[in-house]
Design a protein around this motif. Structure first.
Motif, mmCIF file in Angstrom:
data_model
loop_
_atom_site.group_PDB
_atom_site.id
_atom_site.type_symbol
_atom_site.label_atom_id
_atom_site.label_comp_id
_atom_site.label_asym_id
_atom_site.label_seq_id
_atom_site.Cartn_x
_atom_site.Cartn_y
_atom_site.Cartn_z
ATOM 1 N N LYS A 46 1.027 -1.275 -0.027
ATOM 2 C CA LYS A 46 0.290 0.047 -0.181
ATOM 3 C C LYS A 46 0.769 1.370 0.020
ATOM 4 O O LYS A 46 0.737 2.119 0.791
ATOM 5 C CB LYS A 46 -0.977 0.078 1.138
ATOM 6 N N ARG A 47 1.769 1.177 -0.936
ATOM 7 C CA ARG A 47 2.779 2.192 -1.061
ATOM 8 C C ARG A 47 2.368 3.242 -2.069
ATOM 9 O O ARG A 47 2.185 2.955 -3.147
ATOM 10 C CB ARG A 47 4.168 1.790 -1.530
ATOM 11 N N PRO A 48 2.376 4.598 -1.570
ATOM 12 C CA PRO A 48 2.216 5.496 -2.683
ATOM 13 C C PRO A 48 3.238 5.394 -3.744
ATOM 14 O O PRO A 48 4.369 5.479 -3.716
ATOM 15 C CB PRO A 48 2.645 7.007 -2.000
ATOM 16 N N GLN A 49 2.601 5.680 -5.203
ATOM 17 C CA GLN A 49 3.264 5.547 -6.679
ATOM 18 C C GLN A 49 4.694 6.542 -6.614
ATOM 19 O O GLN A 49 5.317 6.328 -7.350
ATOM 20 C CB GLN A 49 2.230 5.536 -7.758
ATOM 21 N N ASP A 50 4.407 7.347 -5.886
ATOM 22 C CA ASP A 50 5.450 8.450 -5.986
ATOM 23 C C ASP A 50 6.713 8.259 -5.229
ATOM 24 O O ASP A 50 7.520 9.206 -4.984
ATOM 25 C CB ASP A 50 4.763 9.894 -5.937
ATOM 26 N N ASN A 51 6.821 7.253 -4.466
ATOM 27 C CA ASN A 51 8.010 6.793 -3.482
ATOM 28 C C ASN A 51 8.913 5.819 -4.212
ATOM 29 O O ASN A 51 8.515 4.759 -4.358
ATOM 30 C CB ASN A 51 7.486 6.301 -2.444
ATOM 31 N N PRO A 52 9.917 6.071 -4.781
ATOM 32 C CA PRO A 52 10.745 5.199 -5.586
ATOM 33 C C PRO A 52 11.355 4.236 -4.627
ATOM 34 O O PRO A 52 11.474 4.207 -3.382
ATOM 35 C CB PRO A 52 11.853 5.997 -6.279
ATOM 36 N N LEU A 53 11.884 2.911 -5.507
ATOM 37 C CA LEU A 53 12.578 1.917 -4.741
ATOM 38 C C LEU A 53 14.017 2.146 -4.893
ATOM 39 O O LEU A 53 14.516 2.432 -5.673
ATOM 40 C CB LEU A 53 11.759 0.569 -5.574
ATOM 41 N N ILE A 54 14.525 1.274 -4.113
ATOM 42 C CA ILE A 54 15.975 0.956 -4.090
ATOM 43 C C ILE A 54 16.399 -0.287 -4.988
ATOM 44 O O ILE A 54 15.704 -1.463 -4.556
ATOM 45 C CB ILE A 54 16.855 0.769 -2.933
ATOM 46 N N VAL A 55 17.515 -0.093 -5.892
ATOM 47 C CA VAL A 55 17.676 -1.309 -6.620
ATOM 48 C C VAL A 55 18.911 -1.953 -6.064
ATOM 49 O O VAL A 55 20.052 -1.124 -5.646
ATOM 50 C CB VAL A 55 18.138 -0.842 -8.219
ATOM 51 N N HIS A 56 18.908 -3.170 -5.747
ATOM 52 C CA HIS A 56 19.890 -3.900 -5.327
ATOM 53 C C HIS A 56 20.808 -4.707 -6.142
ATOM 54 O O HIS A 56 20.365 -5.430 -7.080
ATOM 55 C CB HIS A 56 19.464 -4.896 -4.048
ATOM 56 N N ILE A 57 22.180 -4.387 -5.795
ATOM 57 C CA ILE A 57 23.070 -5.097 -6.992
ATOM 58 C C ILE A 57 24.228 -6.159 -6.155
ATOM 59 O O ILE A 57 24.213 -6.028 -5.039
ATOM 60 C CB ILE A 57 23.929 -3.930 -7.737
ATOM 61 N N ALA A 58 24.948 -6.898 -6.970
ATOM 62 C CA ALA A 58 25.664 -7.789 -6.275
ATOM 63 C C ALA A 58 27.117 -7.632 -7.006
ATOM 64 O O ALA A 58 27.887 -8.308 -6.922
ATOM 65 C CB ALA A 58 25.388 -9.146 -6.378
ATOM 66 N N SER A 59 27.374 -6.540 -8.019
ATOM 67 C CA SER A 59 28.649 -6.373 -8.409
ATOM 68 C C SER A 59 28.792 -4.863 -8.773
ATOM 69 O O SER A 59 27.716 -4.282 -9.064
ATOM 70 C CB SER A 59 29.018 -7.416 -9.750
ATOM 71 N N LEU A 60 29.902 -4.177 -9.134
ATOM 72 C CA LEU A 60 30.104 -2.857 -9.769
ATOM 73 C C LEU A 60 29.884 -2.827 -11.129
ATOM 74 O O LEU A 60 29.300 -1.970 -11.817
ATOM 75 C CB LEU A 60 31.392 -2.560 -9.164
ATOM 76 N N LYS A 61 29.690 -4.030 -11.733
ATOM 77 C CA LYS A 61 29.604 -4.095 -13.305
ATOM 78 C C LYS A 61 27.912 -3.804 -13.306
ATOM 79 O O LYS A 61 27.392 -2.891 -14.149
ATOM 80 C CB LYS A 61 29.726 -5.580 -13.696
ATOM 81 N N GLN A 62 27.013 -4.391 -12.704
ATOM 82 C CA GLN A 62 25.737 -4.201 -12.644
ATOM 83 C C GLN A 62 25.392 -2.569 -12.155
ATOM 84 O O GLN A 62 24.586 -1.913 -12.942
ATOM 85 C CB GLN A 62 24.731 -5.097 -11.595
ATOM 86 N N LEU A 63 26.337 -2.248 -11.594
ATOM 87 C CA LEU A 63 26.068 -0.595 -11.191
ATOM 88 C C LEU A 63 26.259 0.083 -12.328
ATOM 89 O O LEU A 63 25.492 1.095 -12.676
ATOM 90 C CB LEU A 63 27.124 -0.052 -10.149
ATOM 91 N N ARG A 64 27.306 -0.092 -13.277
ATOM 92 C CA ARG A 64 27.632 0.541 -14.619
ATOM 93 C C ARG A 64 26.404 0.449 -15.348
ATOM 94 O O ARG A 64 26.127 1.538 -16.173
ATOM 95 C CB ARG A 64 28.965 0.529 -14.882
ATOM 96 N N SER A 65 25.849 -0.593 -15.275
ATOM 97 C CA SER A 65 24.832 -0.471 -16.305
ATOM 98 C C SER A 65 23.344 0.286 -16.021
ATOM 99 O O SER A 65 22.622 0.532 -16.707
ATOM 100 C CB SER A 65 24.232 -1.989 -16.695
ATOM 101 N N LEU A 66 23.389 0.484 -14.626
ATOM 102 C CA LEU A 66 22.066 1.008 -14.213
ATOM 103 C C LEU A 66 22.259 2.567 -14.058
ATOM 104 O O LEU A 66 21.227 3.357 -14.035
ATOM 105 C CB LEU A 66 21.584 0.567 -12.690
ATOM 106 N N ILE A 67 23.373 3.278 -14.185
ATOM 107 C CA ILE A 67 23.603 4.678 -13.947
ATOM 108 C C ILE A 67 24.037 5.401 -15.024
ATOM 109 O O ILE A 67 24.623 4.664 -16.034
ATOM 110 C CB ILE A 67 24.361 4.916 -12.689
#
Ligand code: TXA
Ligand code: MG
Length: 312
Positions: A46-67
Motif C-alpha cells: 500500500k505504498r504511494p506510487q511517487d515513492n521510488p524503490l532502491i535497486v539492489h546489486i551484487a557487483s560494480l558491473k551491474q552498477l555501471r549498467s544502471l546509472i
C-alpha cells in the motif's frame, strides 16, 4: 512461508515478489525487468506510487549498467559497499524502468552484504526492494514480522536475520557534491569524514530529496511520548509501559533497547520493540529519550521522533 534460494529465483523470474533478509531490514524484492512484479510491490505494501524503490546489486558491473554517470567522489566511499549505504545516482533511463524510479531521473542503488540476498541477486539480476512492511508500520527485522504484515503464506527467502535492524543510510552523489537524504545504519559524521561537508538542501530542487521522507513512518499503534529529560522512579508518568534502556528507572513494564548510548545495539532492537508494544496492546508508552545525540544516536532520535506523537 520460508523458501529456498532456488525457489526464490524461480518465482522472481516468473514475475512474482519474494521477501528477502538483508543485513539492514527485510525487503520485498522483484526483478527490475518485470514491471508487473514491481507494481505488485506497491500494491502489497500500500505504498504511494511517487515513492521510488532502491535497486539492489551484487557487483560494480551491474552498477555501471544502471546509472548514467559515475561521479569521481564514488571512490572515497566505495569501500562501504557491500554494506548498509544507498547511493542515489543519475539513472540510465533505459535500463531502470520508470516505475522503479517513480518517474525521477535518478536511481537509488545499494550493494547489500547479506550472503543469501547476494546469492539471489547474482542469480536473478538487479532486484528492486523496499522494506518488507506495510506502509507506515515499523520495518521488519524478523521473518515473523513479514508474516504478520503479509500473511503466513507469503514467500520469504531463508537466511540469517538482519544484523543492523535499521535501514540503510541514503545519500545522493553527483559531480556537484553529495547530500544526506535519510539517516540509517551509517552515521552522517562518518560520511562527512570521507566526502567532506554535504551540500545544503537550499541549493537543490525538491525532486532531489528523498520522496519517502514526507510520509509518516515507523508508527506503532500505541501512542508514544518522548521524554528528553531523565525518567526517575518518581517521575509523574501517565503510561502503560516504558520504552527505554537497561538502567531506566520505572515501576511500569520496561521494554529495553539495551545499554544506554550503545546506539548500534539500540537500533538493532528498535523495530522489534516497537512491534512488541502493539503485540502487548499497550496504548500509551513513555519513551526514555535521554541519550547523547551524536553518531548513530542521531539516527535513533530521528526514528523515535517519527514513531512518537509528542515530545516533552
Ligand atoms: O536498508 C534499506 O534501505 C532497505 C533494504 C531492503 O535495502 N530498504 C528500504 O527501502 O528501506 P524503502 O523503500 O523502505 O526506503 C527507501 C528510501 C525511501 O525513502 C525512498 O523515497 C528513497 O529511499 N529513494 C529511493 N529512490 C530514490 C531516489 N531516486 N531519489 C531519492 N530518494 C530515493
Ligand atoms: Mg521503508
Amino acid at each position: 512461508m520460508r523458501i529456498t534460494l532456488l525457489d526464490a529465483a524461480q518465482r522472481l523470474s516468473k514475475g512474482d515478489v519474494v521477501a528477502v533478509p538483508t543485513e539492514t531490514v527485510y525487503g520485498l524484492a522483484a526483478s527490475i525487468k518485470q514491471p508487473n512484479a514491481i507494481r505488485k510491490i506497491f500494491s502489497y505494501k500500500k505504498r504511494p506510487q511517487d515513492n521510488p524503490l532502491i535497486v539492489h546489486i551484487a557487483s560494480l558491473k551491474q552498477l555501471r549498467s544502471l546509472i548514467a554517470h559515475l561521479p569521481a567522489s564514488f571512490k572515497k566511499i566505495k569501500h562501504l559497499w557491500p554494506g548498509p549505504l544507498t547511493i542515489v545516482f543519475k539513472a540510465n533511463r533505459k535500463s531502470v524502468p520508470s516505475i522503479v524510479r517513480a518517474g525521477l531521473g535518478t536511481v537509488a542503488i545499494r550493494f547489500p552484504k547479506h550472503p543469501d540476498f547476494q546469492k539471489l541477486i547474482k542469480r536473478a539480476g538487479p532486484l528492486a526492494a523496499p522494506s518488507a512492511n506495510l506502509s507506515g508500520r515499523p520495518s521488519a527485522t524478523r521473518y515473523q514480522h513479514v508474516e504478520s504484515d503479509f500473511g503466513s503464506d507469503f514467500p520469504i527467502l531463508i537466511g540469517s536475520h538482519p544484523k543492523f535492524g535499521i535501514e540503510s543510510t541514503v545519500i545522493s552523489l553527483s559531480d556537484q557534491g553529495w547530500s544526506y537524504l535519510r539517516s540509517g545504519a551509517i552515521s552522517e559524521a562518518k560520511l562527512t569524514k570521507l566526502l567532506g561537508s554535504a551540500q545544503s538542501f537550499k541549493s537543490q530542487t525538491k525532486a532531489a530529496r528523498t520522496p519517502g521522507a514526507k510520509y509518516r513512518h515507523y508508527s506503532p499503534t500505541a501512542k508514544l511520548k518522548l521524554h528528553l529529560k531523565p525518567i526517575t522512579s518518581n517521575s509523574n508518568i501517565h503510561a502503560d509501559a516504558v520504552l527505554g534502556f537497561d538502567d531506566t528507572r520505572t515501576s511500569l513494564p520496561l521494554l529495553s533497547l539495551g545499554k544506554r548510548n550503545a546506539y548500534r545495539s539500540n537500533l538493532s532492537r528498535l523495530y522489534k520493540k516497537l512491534r512488541e508494544l502493539d503485540d502487548r496492546q499497550f496504548q500509551f508508552v513513555a519513551v526514555d529519550a535521554h541519550f547523547a545525540e551524536q553518531g548513530l544516536g542521531i539516527t535513533l532520535m530521528e526514528r523515535l521522533t517519527k514513531a512518537a506523537s509528542s515530545v516533552t
